[in-house]
Design a protein around this motif. Structure first.
Motif, mmCIF file in Angstrom:
data_model
loop_
_atom_site.group_PDB
_atom_site.id
_atom_site.type_symbol
_atom_site.label_atom_id
_atom_site.label_comp_id
_atom_site.label_asym_id
_atom_site.label_seq_id
_atom_site.Cartn_x
_atom_site.Cartn_y
_atom_site.Cartn_z
ATOM 1 N N ASP A 155 0.813 -1.213 0.000
ATOM 2 C CA ASP A 155 0.000 0.000 0.000
ATOM 3 C C ASP A 155 0.850 1.269 0.000
ATOM 4 O O ASP A 155 0.539 2.250 0.680
ATOM 5 C CB ASP A 155 -0.922 0.011 1.215
ATOM 6 N N GLY A 156 1.930 1.241 -0.764
ATOM 7 C CA GLY A 156 2.802 2.398 -0.868
ATOM 8 C C GLY A 156 4.105 2.214 -0.115
ATOM 9 O O GLY A 156 4.307 1.229 0.599
ATOM 10 N N PHE A 157 5.001 3.165 -0.289
ATOM 11 C CA PHE A 157 6.322 3.101 0.331
ATOM 12 C C PHE A 157 6.856 4.515 0.466
ATOM 13 O O PHE A 157 6.304 5.484 -0.080
ATOM 14 C CB PHE A 157 7.293 2.269 -0.513
ATOM 15 N N GLY A 158 7.963 4.654 1.186
ATOM 16 C CA GLY A 158 8.611 5.950 1.287
ATOM 17 C C GLY A 158 10.005 5.836 1.851
ATOM 18 O O GLY A 158 10.337 4.873 2.544
ATOM 19 N N ILE A 159 10.833 6.823 1.543
ATOM 20 C CA ILE A 159 12.174 6.929 2.108
ATOM 21 C C ILE A 159 12.413 8.391 2.504
ATOM 22 O O ILE A 159 11.927 9.307 1.842
ATOM 23 C CB ILE A 159 13.279 6.467 1.128
ATOM 24 N N ASP A 167 5.428 7.138 -2.615
ATOM 25 C CA ASP A 167 4.444 6.887 -3.656
ATOM 26 C C ASP A 167 3.485 5.800 -3.199
ATOM 27 O O ASP A 167 3.780 5.055 -2.245
ATOM 28 C CB ASP A 167 5.113 6.489 -4.970
ATOM 29 N N ILE A 168 2.358 5.715 -3.899
ATOM 30 C CA ILE A 168 1.334 4.732 -3.532
ATOM 31 C C ILE A 168 1.537 3.395 -4.226
ATOM 32 O O ILE A 168 0.865 2.420 -3.896
ATOM 33 C CB ILE A 168 -0.078 5.258 -3.843
ATOM 34 N N LEU A 169 2.455 3.332 -5.187
ATOM 35 C CA LEU A 169 2.745 2.065 -5.837
ATOM 36 C C LEU A 169 3.383 1.103 -4.841
ATOM 37 O O LEU A 169 4.081 1.523 -3.917
ATOM 38 C CB LEU A 169 3.703 2.267 -7.011
ATOM 39 N N PRO A 170 3.193 -0.197 -5.013
ATOM 40 C CA PRO A 170 3.978 -1.146 -4.226
ATOM 41 C C PRO A 170 5.463 -0.938 -4.499
ATOM 42 O O PRO A 170 5.859 -0.629 -5.624
ATOM 43 C CB PRO A 170 3.505 -2.513 -4.731
ATOM 44 N N ASN A 183 11.347 3.779 -10.232
ATOM 45 C CA ASN A 183 12.353 4.742 -9.811
ATOM 46 C C ASN A 183 13.064 4.375 -8.518
ATOM 47 O O ASN A 183 14.175 4.857 -8.257
ATOM 48 C CB ASN A 183 11.706 6.123 -9.625
ATOM 49 N N LEU A 184 12.435 3.563 -7.664
ATOM 50 C CA LEU A 184 12.964 3.346 -6.329
ATOM 51 C C LEU A 184 14.349 2.718 -6.350
ATOM 52 O O LEU A 184 15.260 3.166 -5.635
ATOM 53 C CB LEU A 184 11.997 2.476 -5.513
#
Length: 264
Positions: A42-46, A60-63, A69-70
């Protein structure tokens, strides 16, 4: 339950936690082994610290496994202190504002856990915020509101006391409004200088937390799950603990919200 990883020490590339290890955070986003749900899509972040006081952030909300880009960002960004998170939503819709880490000024915060009855006490929690912090809130999660509550209670001055008071307040409100209390809280947060983490639960079932040195004896990573199969190198952090990683290495101390709140 969400999964996260944090690091403080000599500068390293984010990929050393996020994408390169056998059980990296990206791998955990679709195949977690020490959580109730294996998928955290349900999304990720750094959030990472560099030459400026405030952290950079990408969410972002992408897995995490499907964001094109991650991996590239993690391969290029080098930092002495960063937080990374993959989300399995319990409160709040799948939208960018609800993805961790949350940032305010120089502080960053990410969380794995839950507050039982959050929808019933949310308004009471919000009423404790100053106008500035109330209007700083952009999402709808219990995690972001806990972070802002800790800022309200003096996170900048005394991180331990502020987090303890925030959780003790949630427990008091839950008891008053809902008649029972269930808080599960494993979080990492930083001001760009020290890295802090707390593992705590009212029912003795806190989300997992492990620590291991990475590189020299003063550089450490804190993770929801070990990043490899070298189990001897990973120490499980006990329930009711606060971890501080700074220039002296890693220190642990007891974390007792009720006792701290009564003493305040």
């Amino acid at each position: 339950m969400c999964r996260w990883a944090a690091y403080r020490g000599d500068p390293i590339y984010l990929e050393e936690l996020v994408s390169s290890p056998a059980h990296s955070l990206i791998e955990q986003s679709h195949c977690a082994t020490r959580a109730k749900t294996a998928t955290n899509g349900d999304g990720f972040g750094i959030a990472w610290y560099g030459d400026r006081p405030e952290p950079g952030r990408y969410r972002d909300i992408l897995p995490a496994w499907s964001d094109c880009n991650l991996r590239s960002i993690a391969r290029q960004i080098r930092s002495p202190l960063f937080l990374a998170h993959v989300r399995a939503a319990t409160h709040g819709a799948t939208r960018r504002d609800n993805c961790h880490p949350f940032v305010h000024g120089r502080w960053s915060f990410m969380h794995n856990g839950q507050i039982s009855g959050f929808d019933r006490i949310r308004r009471r929690m919000e009423s404790l915020l100053s106008d500035e912090l109330f209007h700083a809130r952009t999402g709808t999660t219990d995690s972001e509101l806990l972070f802002l509550l800790a800022l309200e209670f003096g996170l900048e001055v005394d991180p331990h006391a502020a987090i303890a008071r925030a959780i003790a307040t949630v427990e008091s409100l839950s008891e008053e409004v809902c008649g029972d209390v269930l808080v599960r809280f494993t979080a990492a947060f930083s001001n760009g200088e020290a890295l802090y983490a707390v593992r705590y639960a009212t029912d003795d079932k806190p989300p997992t937390l492990y620590a291991a040195p990475l590189g020299n004896t003063l550089s450490y990573c804190l993770v929801s799950e070990p990043l490899n199969d070298d189990t001897d190198s990973w120490a499980e952090i006990p329930n009711g603990s606060m971890i501080v990683v700074n220039d002296r290495g890693l220190d642990a101390e007891p974390f007792l919200p009720e006792a701290t709140a009564r003493a305040a």
